[in-house]
Design a protein around this motif. Sequence first.
Motif, PDB file in Angstrom:
ATOM      1  N   ASP A   1       0.938  -1.167  -0.058  1.00 39.80           N
ATOM      2  CA  ASP A   1      -0.078   0.060  -0.040  1.00 39.80           C
ATOM      3  C   ASP A   1       0.906   1.356   0.001  1.00 39.80           C
ATOM      4  OD1 ASP A   1       1.125   0.111   2.690  1.00 39.80           O
ATOM      5  OD2 ASP A   1      -0.772  -0.712   3.303  1.00 39.80           O
TER       6      ASP A   1
ATOM      7  N   ASN B   1       3.021  -0.918  13.090  1.00 39.85           N
ATOM      8  CA  ASN B   1       1.616  -1.134  12.284  1.00 39.85           C
ATOM      9  C   ASN B   1       1.373   0.110  11.324  1.00 39.85           C
ATOM     10  OD1 ASN B   1       0.890  -3.695  13.424  1.00 39.85           O
ATOM     11  ND2 ASN B   1       0.067  -2.516  15.230  1.00 39.85           N
TER      12      ASN B   1
ATOM     13  N   THR C   1       1.806  -0.148   8.172  1.00 38.69           N
ATOM     14  CA  THR C   1       1.281  -0.388   6.990  1.00 38.69           C
ATOM     15  C   THR C   1       0.615  -2.106   7.123  1.00 38.69           C
ATOM     16  OG1 THR C   1       1.863  -1.194   4.563  1.00 38.69           O
ATOM     17  CG2 THR C   1       3.488  -1.620   6.381  1.00 38.69           C
ATOM     18  N   ASN C   2      -0.155  -2.324   5.949  1.00 40.36           N
ATOM     19  CA  ASN C   2      -0.810  -3.535   5.945  1.00 40.36           C
ATOM     20  C   ASN C   2      -0.160  -4.701   5.323  1.00 40.36           C
ATOM     21  OD1 ASN C   2      -3.262  -2.626   7.662  1.00 40.36           O
ATOM     22  ND2 ASN C   2      -3.996  -2.127   5.549  1.00 40.36           N
ATOM     23  N   THR C   3       1.132  -4.218   4.604  1.00 37.15           N
ATOM     24  CA  THR C   3       2.093  -5.095   3.816  1.00 37.15           C
ATOM     25  C   THR C   3       3.456  -5.039   4.521  1.00 37.15           C
ATOM     26  OG1 THR C   3       2.239  -3.346   2.124  1.00 37.15           O
ATOM     27  CG2 THR C   3       0.595  -4.964   1.831  1.00 37.15           C
TER      28      THR C   3
END
Length: 259
Positions: A142, A192, A194-196
């Motif tokens: 992202d 946390n 990013t989600n990736t």
Amino acid sequence: MNRLTYEQQTKVTRTIIKAAVLMLEFGAESRLIETIAQRLGNALGVDSVEVSLIPSAIVLTTLSNKQTQSVTTTRRAHHKPINMSIVCDVQKMCYKVEQEKLDVDYVIKTMKEIKPNYYNRWLIVIMVGLSCACFSYLNGADWQGFATTFLASAVTMFVRQELARKKFVLIITFGVTAFVATLIAALAQIFNLTNTPDIVLSSSVLLLAPGFPFINSVLDAVKGYLAMGWGRWMQAVMLTAATSIGIVFAFTLLNLQGW
């Protein structure tokens, strides 16, 4: 073709090996080094040029006067950053000597003027960071991951430049920069951001992939230069191992489980 005296042939031999060492130090493949040395020797008046290559040195022999007179010399090659502009400049010089029938003094003068064509260091930092960030985005990161990858890669490239400027051993440089890249990229997972995070971690160390030594090692081995191929392959493996150690050390320090 005029007969070369022993002193003239010695001068030619020393000039040819300087050109060959210059190409070896800056990353030319073995076949190209041997070909340029032979062409340059023929253009400067010797009958033949025999070259023996190992990763750290060159042994070169010239034969002249119907191969009844020989001169052999050896030069050590020191590791330097890959720079294809130097290799291209030596090739251009060889071509000009062949076409215009220039003498050895021109070759000596030209080689003294050949300098590495370095890009602006900040441009390199930005472009390396951007390339790694783009790779992360193409693999599904992202925008937060994109930004984190850019930051980690750019800082890592800066650290690598500083270590190189201070003349650290290349293996140490790769290990330290891999540690720095993983340390910064791991912030995305710890906080946390990013989600990736896995993509960020893997993309941030791409600038350390020793692609050129691996490619040259395969090309050398295929073309029959087994000693050079083995030496360059081992260098690439050692750099990869140093990178892996740096990554593992960062994971251990931060108590992370991995990608």
